[in-house]
Design a protein around this motif. Sequence first.
Motif, PDB file in Angstrom:
ATOM      1  N   PRO A  27      61.136  46.508  61.522  1.00 20.53           N
ATOM      2  CA  PRO A  27      60.402  46.040  60.335  1.00 20.53           C
ATOM      3  C   PRO A  27      59.667  44.739  60.578  1.00 20.53           C
ATOM      4  O   PRO A  27      60.106  43.893  61.372  1.00 20.53           O
ATOM      5  CB  PRO A  27      61.516  45.846  59.303  1.00 20.53           C
ATOM      6  N   THR A  74      59.228  41.330  59.196  1.00 19.57           N
ATOM      7  CA  THR A  74      60.260  40.685  58.392  1.00 19.57           C
ATOM      8  C   THR A  74      59.727  39.700  57.350  1.00 19.57           C
ATOM      9  O   THR A  74      60.487  39.257  56.490  1.00 19.57           O
ATOM     10  CB  THR A  74      61.254  39.938  59.300  1.00 19.57           C
ATOM     11  N   PHE A  98      57.962  40.187  54.800  1.00 22.51           N
ATOM     12  CA  PHE A  98      57.895  40.710  53.441  1.00 22.51           C
ATOM     13  C   PHE A  98      59.156  40.410  52.633  1.00 22.51           C
ATOM     14  O   PHE A  98      59.119  40.423  51.413  1.00 22.51           O
ATOM     15  CB  PHE A  98      57.603  42.209  53.471  1.00 22.51           C
ATOM     16  N   GLN A  99      60.257  40.114  53.317  1.00 21.69           N
ATOM     17  CA  GLN A  99      61.469  39.753  52.571  1.00 21.69           C
ATOM     18  C   GLN A  99      61.274  38.430  51.839  1.00 21.69           C
ATOM     19  O   GLN A  99      61.881  38.200  50.785  1.00 21.69           O
ATOM     20  CB  GLN A  99      62.675  39.679  53.505  1.00 21.69           C
ATOM     21  N   PHE A 100      60.403  37.572  52.362  1.00 21.89           N
ATOM     22  CA  PHE A 100      60.114  36.304  51.693  1.00 21.89           C
ATOM     23  C   PHE A 100      59.030  36.476  50.630  1.00 21.89           C
ATOM     24  O   PHE A 100      59.032  35.768  49.627  1.00 21.89           O
ATOM     25  CB  PHE A 100      59.693  35.244  52.719  1.00 21.89           C
ATOM     26  N   GLY A 139      58.759  39.060  48.803  1.00 27.92           N
ATOM     27  CA  GLY A 139      59.444  39.635  47.658  1.00 27.92           C
ATOM     28  C   GLY A 139      59.057  41.059  47.337  1.00 27.92           C
ATOM     29  O   GLY A 139      59.649  41.688  46.466  1.00 27.92           O
ATOM     30  N   SER A 140      58.048  41.587  48.035  1.00 24.91           N
ATOM     31  CA  SER A 140      57.681  42.986  47.846  1.00 24.91           C
ATOM     32  C   SER A 140      56.999  43.489  49.105  1.00 24.91           C
ATOM     33  O   SER A 140      56.468  42.712  49.885  1.00 24.91           O
ATOM     34  CB  SER A 140      56.744  43.161  46.640  1.00 24.91           C
ATOM     35  N   CYS A 182      56.842  46.492  52.475  1.00 22.52           N
ATOM     36  CA  CYS A 182      57.517  46.719  53.746  1.00 22.52           C
ATOM     37  C   CYS A 182      56.527  47.372  54.708  1.00 22.52           C
ATOM     38  O   CYS A 182      55.566  48.010  54.287  1.00 22.52           O
ATOM     39  CB  CYS A 182      58.750  47.599  53.571  1.00 22.52           C
ATOM     40  N   ASN A 188      59.230  36.188  61.740  1.00 25.56           N
ATOM     41  CA  ASN A 188      58.286  35.639  60.763  1.00 25.56           C
ATOM     42  C   ASN A 188      58.230  34.119  60.875  1.00 25.56           C
ATOM     43  O   ASN A 188      58.945  33.502  61.679  1.00 25.56           O
ATOM     44  CB  ASN A 188      58.679  36.088  59.351  1.00 25.56           C
ATOM     45  N   ASN A 230      61.613  32.338  60.435  1.00 27.78           N
ATOM     46  CA  ASN A 230      62.473  32.533  61.601  1.00 27.78           C
ATOM     47  C   ASN A 230      62.073  31.621  62.750  1.00 27.78           C
ATOM     48  O   ASN A 230      62.931  31.050  63.441  1.00 27.78           O
ATOM     49  CB  ASN A 230      62.399  33.986  62.085  1.00 27.78           C
TER      50      ASN A 230
END
Length: 201
Positions: free
Chosen positions: A18, A20, A22-24, A26-27, A29, A76, A79
């Motif tokens: 993935p 990554t 997009f986890q920050f 919030g929507s 993938c 990302n 990270n």
Amino acid sequence: MKEIVNFLFEVGMLQKTPRTGFQFLGSGCESVAEHILRTIFIGYTLCKLEQDIDERRVLKMCLFHDLPEARTGDMNYVNKKYVTVDEGKAVRELTDTLFFGEEIKACIDEFNEGKTRESLIVRDADQLALILQLKEYGDLGNKYSREWITFAIQRLCTDSARETANQILETDSSDWWFQDKSDWWINGNKGKYSKGADSAR
């Protein structure tokens, strides 16, 4: 031949890796493989907007620029504040067993160095792929996407990419398929089939 088959299995890992960030956001993938696909099409398009560009080199760089992430995963911007990835080792171990490995390594090195016009176009294609994705999520209501786009635009290197980004911002992401608001969206194929049925009688 076994080394080549191992390489092809490894490429498949990009479908499972993935993106990554997009986890920050919030929507949303996306896999690395999906990102690479769109980057290739953007790189091809940018070549048509520029002159005296080696299109083949651009497309190869687009194809390989994130290949090491099959081993390292996608890192990302958050990270990267805390984790250092040995991409050089990943590239070496990925390419050392392939008779065409040096060609792949040269593409990745050129992209990372960012000194040639072709590499700058690929970097722009990489960012435009993100901008397109962010615009899609913004159109669906994500309030953070516009700020992310602002930063991504500042990473662009060429006038063609900046012009493309500006047009992306002015274009609704559904325009390409929903611009014809005729009665097709009410009747669909009904008129076509009823006409054919009538003529057959």
